[in-house]
Structures are given as C-alpha cells and as structure tokens.
Write an enzyme that holds these catalytic residues in place. Structure first.
Site, mmCIF file in Angstrom:
data_model
loop_
_atom_site.group_PDB
_atom_site.id
_atom_site.type_symbol
_atom_site.label_atom_id
_atom_site.label_comp_id
_atom_site.label_asym_id
_atom_site.label_seq_id
_atom_site.Cartn_x
_atom_site.Cartn_y
_atom_site.Cartn_z
ATOM 1 N N GLU A 180 0.834 -1.323 -0.011
ATOM 2 C CA GLU A 180 -0.099 0.075 0.094
ATOM 3 C C GLU A 180 0.823 1.222 -0.087
ATOM 4 O OE1 GLU A 180 -3.133 2.978 0.223
ATOM 5 O OE2 GLU A 180 -2.883 1.060 -0.361
ATOM 6 N N HIS B 172 -21.291 -8.149 -14.544
ATOM 7 C CA HIS B 172 -20.202 -7.829 -15.531
ATOM 8 C C HIS B 172 -19.945 -8.766 -16.611
ATOM 9 C CE1 HIS B 172 -16.239 -6.574 -16.295
ATOM 10 N NE2 HIS B 172 -15.791 -7.871 -16.402
ATOM 11 N N HIS C 227 -12.164 4.904 -8.523
ATOM 12 C CA HIS C 227 -10.281 5.160 -8.288
ATOM 13 C C HIS C 227 -9.686 4.361 -9.799
ATOM 14 C CE1 HIS C 227 -6.617 5.841 -6.587
ATOM 15 N NE2 HIS C 227 -6.319 4.427 -6.589
#
Length: 303
Positions: free
Chosen positions: A61, A220, A129
């Site tokens: 991260e 999806h 994002h």
C-alpha cells in the site's frame, strides 16, 4: 521528437510507463487486499512517515502511494511543458489537461477510500479510483502519440468520417468505461469467484440477485459480452462504410483482437481461481483496448 525535444521524448515515455505501473500497482493492492495496510492514515502510513510496524500489506500500500505521487509529478511536469511549448495546439493542450486532471482526481479519491468505513461506499469509490487511473493512462498515451505525430511532421492524406459515426464512437467509449467500472466493482466486492468455476453462466441462475456477489459477477459478464458484440458490429460497419481507410480498418481490427483477448483473459481468471497474474493480464488488456477506442473517438480524419 528525438532531434527537437530529446528530453521531452524521455519524459513522455517515462510518464507512460509510470502511469501503467501505477495502474498495475493499484490492482495489486486490491487483489492482495492491502488497501488498509497503512490504516486510516493518509498520506503518511500508520501516522508515521516511515512506519515501524511493517507488514507485506503495508509495503504494498505505501509503495503504491509513493509510485502514484511520483507519477503525478511526472504528469504535472509533462503537462506544464506541453502548455508552454504547444499551447496553440488545442488537442495537445486538452490531452495534457485531462492527463493531469484524472491523476489528481484518482489520487484524491484514493485518499477518501482510506477513511470510508461502509463497504458499499468504499467499493464504489475504489471502482471509480481504478477508472480514473485508466483514463489518465489513456490520456498520457494519446498525448505521447499526438506529440510524436506533430513533431515528426506527418502529412498523410486523411479524410473525415461522419459526425454520427464519431458520436457512436464516443458513446461506445462511455459504455466501455461503464463496463470497466462493473469489472472493478467485481474485484472490490470480492466477487471474482462468486460463481465458482462456472463459465459462462453462474450455475443454474441466469441473473442472480445484484444484492450478492454472484449477481455482480454476472452483471459484469453480460456487460462484457455486449461490449464484444458491439465491437464486432462496429468493425463490420467500418469494413462496409469505409473500405478505403486502411488506418481506420487496421485500428478497428486491433481493437477487436484486444476485446477478444479481454474475454479470454476473463475466462482465465475464473479457471485459475482468481490468480494474480491472470488478473494483471486482464487489467493490461482492457487498458490497451480502452486506449485504442479512445484514440479512435478523438480522430476526426483517417487515412
């Protein structure tokens, strides 16, 4: 570009590579569930510039934040350079702006995801994002292409395509972005293996409830199939309506090949049990495909 702006050439390629690395690194953060590796602190990690308690999630991260910051600086530098040197070229001016705008937007959204507590809000923000990172990467690549073509002085004979056809291309770009969003939502909602190893359907159900991961997964899949079918129709239309536009046909065939590879890579993800390399391949292919169709939509004239 090599002779007139040698340093600009280096900067553009560094920015393209960095933007791709940022996108892939973000996918690794998600796949390895390292998003909370730094806790709720931002931009520092665990309230410290150099955290003392370091886990593998913390490394993934925090390194993603560092890479994103460095890439953001490169894009800022590239945008300012383009504005100063090529302000009269409206296409370069706007591509530079969108490259910078979306990398700043995805950075701000990434910071917000750190403090989001609700699962739904956080998953939705994380999906956006990824989408903003994708648009920034595509804009940087198109900026690189436009700079190279301009500085090389390419003067190929080009002919315009119809306004309605360009409108259709832009609608397809927006729809592709929406499909990408559903794919990012699958990843962030941990729905990758919600249908087990079943392909193309999800067991006996054609459309499970969207309230559970299986429904998100099937949404999806249906969206991805429709994206492939529309690209097939688009390719056929181009072959029939613009048979003499070699560059347009070549680009369309390339887009069709990549959307097909995208479908194949999606199947590989399921059959491999959601392995990291398969997921990164899926991310890479959709990034290339999105860039190609965005390029198609931004071109008014074709040879």
């Amino acid at each position: 570009m090599q002779k007139q702006y040698p340093y600009l050439r280096v900067l553009t390629w560094l920015t393209v590579f960095g933007s791709y690395l940022m996108l892939i690194h973000g996918s690794i953060v998600t796949i390895t569930e390292s998003g909370q590796g730094c806790g709720n602190s931002w931009p520092v990690c665990k309230g410290q510039l150099i955290p003392e308690d370091v886990s593998i999630e913390t490394v993934i991260e925090y390194s993603h934040r560092i890479v994103s910051g460095a890439v953001g600086f490169l894009i800022l530098l590239l945008a300012v350079w383009c504005w100063i040197s090529f302000w009269k070229n409206s296409k370069i001016r706007w591509l530079a702006f969108w490259s910078l705008f979306f990398v700043v937007l995805q950075g701000a959204l990434g910071a917000l995801t750190v403090v989001f507590q609700g699962d739904f809000e956080r998953n939705a923000a994380l999906a956006l994002h990824f989408g903003f990172s994708l648009v920034s990467l595509a804009s940087v690549i198109l900026l690189n292409i436009e700079l190279r073509q301009m500085l090389k002085g390419e003067n190929k004979t080009r002919f315009p395509i119809s306004r309605n056809f360009r409108l259709f291309l832009w609608i397809y770009v927006l729809y592709t972005y929406a499909v990408v969003y559903t794919g990012a939502l699958v990843r962030h909602a941990e729905a990758t293996m919600a249908c087990g190893y079943h392909v193309p359907l999800c067991g006996p159900q054609l459309l499970p409830s969207l309230a559970n991961p299986a429904g998100i997964q099937m949404l999806h899949r249906y969206a991805a199939v429709s994206l492939w079918l529309i690209m097939l129709v688009l390719l056929l239309l181009i072959l029939v309506k613009y048979p003499d536009r070699k560059q347009l046909k070549k680009t369309s065939w390339t887009a069709f090949i990549f959307i097909t590879l995208q479908a194949v890579s999606g199947v590989i993800i399921v059959l491999s049990g959601g392995q990291l390399l398969a997921a990164l391949l899926h991310t890479t292919v959709i990034s290339i495909f999105f860039t190609i169709i965005l390029y198609m939509a931004t071109q008014k004239n074709w040879s």
